[in-house]
Write a protein that holds these residues in place. Structure first.
Motif, short mmCIF file in Angstrom:
data_model
loop_
_atom_site.label_atom_id
_atom_site.label_comp_id
_atom_site.label_asym_id
_atom_site.label_seq_id
_atom_site.Cartn_x
_atom_site.Cartn_y
_atom_site.Cartn_z
N LEU A 22 1.09 -1.21 -0.06
CA LEU A 22 0.03 0.05 0.14
C LEU A 22 1.04 1.29 0.11
O LEU A 22 1.82 1.23 0.72
N PRO A 23 0.64 2.37 -0.78
CA PRO A 23 1.26 3.64 -0.82
C PRO A 23 1.24 4.31 0.79
O PRO A 23 0.20 4.22 1.27
N GLN A 24 2.29 4.59 1.20
CA GLN A 24 2.34 5.19 2.56
C GLN A 24 3.38 6.26 2.39
O GLN A 24 4.39 6.47 1.68
N LEU A 100 8.41 8.22 1.85
CA LEU A 100 7.30 7.84 0.94
C LEU A 100 7.46 6.47 0.46
O LEU A 100 8.60 5.99 0.11
N ARG A 101 6.53 5.61 0.72
CA ARG A 101 7.02 3.99 0.47
C ARG A 101 5.70 3.52 -0.75
O ARG A 101 4.57 4.08 -0.16
N ALA A 107 3.28 10.34 -8.96
CA ALA A 107 2.49 10.82 -7.80
C ALA A 107 3.68 11.44 -6.79
O ALA A 107 3.45 12.24 -6.02
N VAL A 108 4.93 11.09 -6.99
CA VAL A 108 6.03 11.68 -6.10
C VAL A 108 6.04 12.99 -6.32
O VAL A 108 6.14 13.65 -5.31
N GLY A 114 3.96 20.12 -4.11
CA GLY A 114 2.45 20.53 -3.84
C GLY A 114 2.05 20.38 -2.37
O GLY A 114 1.70 21.09 -1.54
N GLU A 115 1.77 19.22 -2.05
CA GLU A 115 1.18 18.76 -0.68
C GLU A 115 2.31 18.88 0.42
O GLU A 115 2.09 19.23 1.35
N GLY A 116 3.61 18.41 0.08
CA GLY A 116 4.67 18.66 0.98
C GLY A 116 4.89 19.99 1.78
O GLY A 116 4.80 20.47 2.76
#
Length: 170
Positions: A22-24, A100-101, A107-108, A114-116
């Motif tokens: 799962l993306p984390q 980020l995993r 999406a990175v 943007g989100e960071g």
């Protein structure tokens, strides 16, 4: 449904060996990387009755610092002038380490640029306000910034320039 009829796993279900797919995303740490406050015309500037003109600039950078760990740096530069005289200058580099995993490669960059910064901004805003207040001026509360929207605008502009260049070369 974890399996299809042919026995193949779909989506992001954990693998049989217990590996998590799962993306984390997580904020590991945040910190002031660099802070500068200059008050070059003190004490005369405090006698000015004119409200200063304030110019605020943002810059965002990201770099990978370890496997699955990225540093996002939000740089804020503020210049305040009153009657052509510099009232104060503030330069802040506020950074965060993000883990980020299993995040898809496409999406990175949107996350990091943007989100960071969106997550870091409230804390950088407080540091700026405190530095200006400690310098003898009323605290400056920066207006919220839509970093995700800015990222999407810049990405669209880059894409359009790339398309224009492709058309011109055809």
């Amino acid at each position: 449904m974890a399996e299809q009829d042919n026995g193949v796993t779909t989506g992001n279900e954990p693998l049989p060996n217990g590996a998590d797919t799962l993306p984390q995303v997580g904020l590991i740490s945040q910190y002031v990387k660099d802070l500068s406050f200059e008050n070059p015309n003190a004490p005369a500037i405090y006698q000015s009755q004119q409200a200063p003109e304030i110019n605020v600039q943002f810059d965002i950078g990201a770099q990978q610092v370890a496997e699955d760990v990225h540093e996002v740096t939000l740089k804020v530069e503020i210049r305040a002038e009153s009657a052509g005289t510099v009232a104060f200058l503030v330069e802040l580099s506020y950074a965060g380490l993000f883990g980020l995993r299993n995040v898809p490669l496409d999406a990175v960059q949107p996350f990091l640029l943007g989100e960071g910064p969106r997550l870091l901004f409230p804390f950088a805003r407080r540091v700026v306000a405190d530095a200006i207040r400690d310098g003898g001026f009323p605290p400056l509360l920066l207006e919220p910034v839509d970093f995700n929207g800015l990222y999407l605008q810049q990405a669209a502009a880059r894409e359009q320039q790339g398309d224009t260049g492709t058309v011109g070369n055809a």
